[in-house]
Write a protein that holds these residues in place. Structure first.
Motif, short mmCIF file in Angstrom:
data_model
loop_
_atom_site.label_atom_id
_atom_site.label_comp_id
_atom_site.label_asym_id
_atom_site.label_seq_id
_atom_site.Cartn_x
_atom_site.Cartn_y
_atom_site.Cartn_z
N LYS A 168 14.36 1.47 -6.37
CA LYS A 168 15.33 0.85 -5.46
C LYS A 168 15.07 1.27 -4.02
O LYS A 168 15.06 0.44 -3.10
CB LYS A 168 16.75 1.25 -5.87
CG LYS A 168 17.81 0.67 -4.93
CD LYS A 168 19.11 1.44 -5.00
CE LYS A 168 20.04 1.00 -3.88
NZ LYS A 168 21.26 1.85 -3.80
N ILE A 169 14.84 2.56 -3.79
CA ILE A 169 14.58 3.07 -2.44
C ILE A 169 13.32 2.42 -1.85
O ILE A 169 13.30 2.00 -0.69
CB ILE A 169 14.44 4.61 -2.45
CG1 ILE A 169 15.80 5.25 -2.78
CG2 ILE A 169 13.92 5.13 -1.11
CD1 ILE A 169 15.73 6.74 -3.04
N SER A 170 12.27 2.31 -2.66
CA SER A 170 11.00 1.74 -2.19
C SER A 170 11.17 0.27 -1.81
O SER A 170 10.69 -0.17 -0.76
CB SER A 170 9.93 1.86 -3.27
OG SER A 170 9.67 3.21 -3.55
N VAL A 217 0.84 -1.20 0.00
CA VAL A 217 0.00 0.00 0.00
C VAL A 217 0.88 1.25 0.00
O VAL A 217 0.59 2.23 -0.71
CB VAL A 217 -0.94 0.01 1.22
CG1 VAL A 217 -1.72 1.31 1.29
CG2 VAL A 217 -1.89 -1.18 1.18
N LYS A 218 1.96 1.20 0.75
CA LYS A 218 2.80 2.38 0.95
C LYS A 218 3.76 2.64 -0.21
O LYS A 218 4.00 3.80 -0.59
CB LYS A 218 3.59 2.21 2.25
CG LYS A 218 4.32 3.47 2.71
CD LYS A 218 4.93 3.24 4.09
CE LYS A 218 5.63 4.50 4.58
NZ LYS A 218 6.24 4.29 5.91
N TYR A 219 4.34 1.57 -0.79
CA TYR A 219 5.44 1.77 -1.73
C TYR A 219 5.17 1.37 -3.19
O TYR A 219 5.93 1.76 -4.07
CB TYR A 219 6.67 0.97 -1.25
CG TYR A 219 7.19 1.42 0.09
CD1 TYR A 219 7.74 2.71 0.24
CD2 TYR A 219 7.15 0.60 1.20
CE1 TYR A 219 8.21 3.14 1.47
CE2 TYR A 219 7.63 1.01 2.43
CZ TYR A 219 8.16 2.28 2.56
OH TYR A 219 8.63 2.69 3.78
N LEU A 220 4.11 0.60 -3.46
CA LEU A 220 3.90 0.12 -4.82
C LEU A 220 3.77 1.27 -5.82
O LEU A 220 4.35 1.22 -6.91
CB LEU A 220 2.64 -0.77 -4.89
CG LEU A 220 2.29 -1.30 -6.28
CD1 LEU A 220 3.41 -2.18 -6.82
CD2 LEU A 220 0.98 -2.07 -6.25
N GLY A 221 3.01 2.30 -5.46
CA GLY A 221 2.79 3.42 -6.38
C GLY A 221 4.09 4.07 -6.83
O GLY A 221 4.24 4.44 -8.01
N VAL A 222 5.06 4.19 -5.92
CA VAL A 222 6.34 4.83 -6.25
C VAL A 222 7.13 4.00 -7.26
O VAL A 222 7.80 4.54 -8.15
CB VAL A 222 7.18 5.06 -4.97
CG1 VAL A 222 8.51 5.72 -5.30
CG2 VAL A 222 6.41 5.92 -3.97
N THR A 223 7.04 2.67 -7.14
CA THR A 223 7.78 1.80 -8.06
C THR A 223 7.20 1.83 -9.48
O THR A 223 7.82 1.32 -10.41
CB THR A 223 7.77 0.34 -7.57
OG1 THR A 223 6.42 -0.15 -7.56
CG2 THR A 223 8.34 0.23 -6.17
N LEU A 224 6.03 2.43 -9.65
CA LEU A 224 5.39 2.50 -10.97
C LEU A 224 5.64 3.82 -11.70
O LEU A 224 5.08 4.06 -12.75
CB LEU A 224 3.88 2.28 -10.81
CG LEU A 224 3.46 0.93 -10.22
CD1 LEU A 224 1.96 0.91 -9.93
CD2 LEU A 224 3.83 -0.22 -11.15
N PHE A 225 6.50 4.67 -11.14
CA PHE A 225 6.78 5.96 -11.76
C PHE A 225 7.56 5.86 -13.07
O PHE A 225 7.29 6.63 -14.00
CB PHE A 225 7.55 6.88 -10.80
CG PHE A 225 6.73 7.39 -9.64
CD1 PHE A 225 5.35 7.19 -9.59
CD2 PHE A 225 7.33 8.08 -8.60
CE1 PHE A 225 4.59 7.66 -8.53
CE2 PHE A 225 6.58 8.56 -7.53
CZ PHE A 225 5.20 8.34 -7.49
#
Length: 428
Positions: free
Chosen positions: A400-402, A348-356
């Motif tokens: 990578k950070i996520s 929930v917290k990090y998936l969206g960032v990995t899709l940028f």
């Protein structure tokens, strides 16, 4: 001869940049892109020395065939993420989340771009706003896959990330086809249900059917060979064959249908991994063989980036708005979708960032826009190029950070063990 020099220089540029970038703890994908920029038309290419760099963008485009094959292998690898055993655990979560993040990004970008159209008027045509909304759907599977592989990421976030990225691009192709049909209808003034809905649906279905047939033939073909080298060779042959088939078009009545290379190769990998008993081992060997092709793909991508888009303030402004709105859409959509399907808190917290990250598929869509829309299509292309440049520079790092914060990238204990064993042998 010059072609071989260029390929060698590309590999060297990517490899040596990866050594420098490693000191900064950045992903290798970023290094390859920077390597491409350095030997591209805006750096070494300006010297005009054939083989040392690319003097023009046309000199980069002639290597498109290598990029097409690389995308085929990337899609084939992602197909491996659709194993039935794995889908039983994350299948419904991946599907629901993919639709939410993709369509939320499309909705937000389309609305904001239409508002921008009303503010700027004819400087920013409505057709541009609509097509940018469709392009916002796409994510870069190559960059994501390379980061996952480089750092050997493992965990729930990684398990759902790759299927979501694969589904994301399938949705993107469908949305772009529908939005393109709407734009064409606006220009021509006549609405056709067949062109808006039927053609995109048929293109997706035909691509999936072709990939499935090739996957079954690959599984059948593997039974005739027993050595690992020959099994690997036929596997590589079918990926190249699938990429070649996907370049063809089919005429059905008044419709001219195109295959999607990504969908064909992804379906090839999906069917193969679920019908062949030793597919997992073969696909792992395929991944190791394709490493140089992936380096070339990203170096070519870096060399292809158009830096002259920075000279137009309107494009820079529209590009920044597009980037921020799309990121918001991806993050909000992924969070809502993963919450609804009761995913892990880290997802929930990090998936969206990995899709940028955004690259190949989006660039392909923008290129198609230039071929059909003239000046408006060129504006779509330039804004997309600007966005891709930013995304590809920071996207892999954010991924990578996520994954690190989610606890799915950790130190490799095997390396420590090997060092300790080496010390023990030396002491003896």
């Amino acid at each position: 001869m010059e072609t071989l020099y260029a390929i060698a220089v590309c590999l060297l540029a990517g490899l040596f940049m990866s050594r420098l970038i490693k000191q900064l703890k950045l992903p290798a994908v970023t290094a390859y892109l920077i390597g491409g920029i350095l030997i591209g038309p805006y750096c070494l290419g300006r010297l005009g020395i054939q083989g040392l760099g690319f003097p023009t963008h046309e000199s980069v485009v002639q290597y498109k065939l290598i990029s097409d094959v690389a995308l085929g292998f990337i899609a084939f690898s992602i197909g491996n993420e659709f194993r039935l055993s794995q889908l039983k655990k994350t299948g419904h979560q991946a599907v629901v989340t993919a639709f939410f993040e993709a369509l939320t990004a499309t909705f937000l970008v389309t609305i904001v771009m239409i508002i921008l159209h009303f503010i700027l008027g004819e400087k920013f045509p409505l057709e541009v706003a609509i097509l940018l909304g469709a392009i916002a759907t796409a994510t870069a599977p190559a960059a994501t896959l390379m980061v996952v592989r480089q750092y050997k990421a493992k965990g729930r976030l990684t398990d759902i990330l790759l299927p979501v990225v694969a589904l994301d691009d399938a949705i993107a192709l469908a949305v772009f086809a529908i939005f393109s049909s709407i734009v064409n209808t606006m220009k021509q003034g006549n609405f056709s249900l067949g062109s808006v809905i039927l053609e995109p649906a048929l293109e997706i279905i035909l691509s999936l059917v072709l990939g499935a047939l090739l996957g079954l033939l690959l599984t059948l073909g593997e039974k005739f060979f027993f050595s690992n080298s020959k099994r690997l060779s036929i596997c590589l042959t079918f990926v190249i064959l699938a990429t070649a088939f996907a370049m063809n078009t089919i005429k059905l009545g008044n419709m001219e249908l195109e295959f999607s290379s990504l969908l064909v190769c992804m379906m090839l990998g999906t069917v193969f991994c679920n019908t062949c008993n030793f597919s997992e081992e073969l696909m792992a060997k395929t991944d190791s063989w394709t490493a140089p092709i992936f380096i070339l793909f990203f170096v070519f991508s870096g060399a292809e980036l158009e830096f002259n888009v920075f000279t137009d303030i309107a494009i820079v402004g529209a590009g920044i708005i597009y980037i921020l709105t799309r990121c918001a859409g991806k993050y909000i959509g992924a969070s809502i979708g993963s919450r609804l399907t009761h995913c892990d808190a880290n997802i929930v917290k990090y998936l969206g960032v990995t899709l940028f990250p955004q690259a190949g598929v989006a660039l392909g869509m923008s290129l198609q826009a230039t071929q059909t829309m003239g000046e408006a299509g060129l504006l779509v292309r330039n804004i997309t190029l600007f966005a891709v440049l930013i995304y590809e520079m920071i996207g892999p790092l954010l991924t990578k950070i996520s994954l690190t914060k989610a606890g799915e990238i950790t130190a490799k204990p095997t390396v420590v063990k090997q060092v300790n064993k080496g010390r023990e042998r030396h002491e003896r």
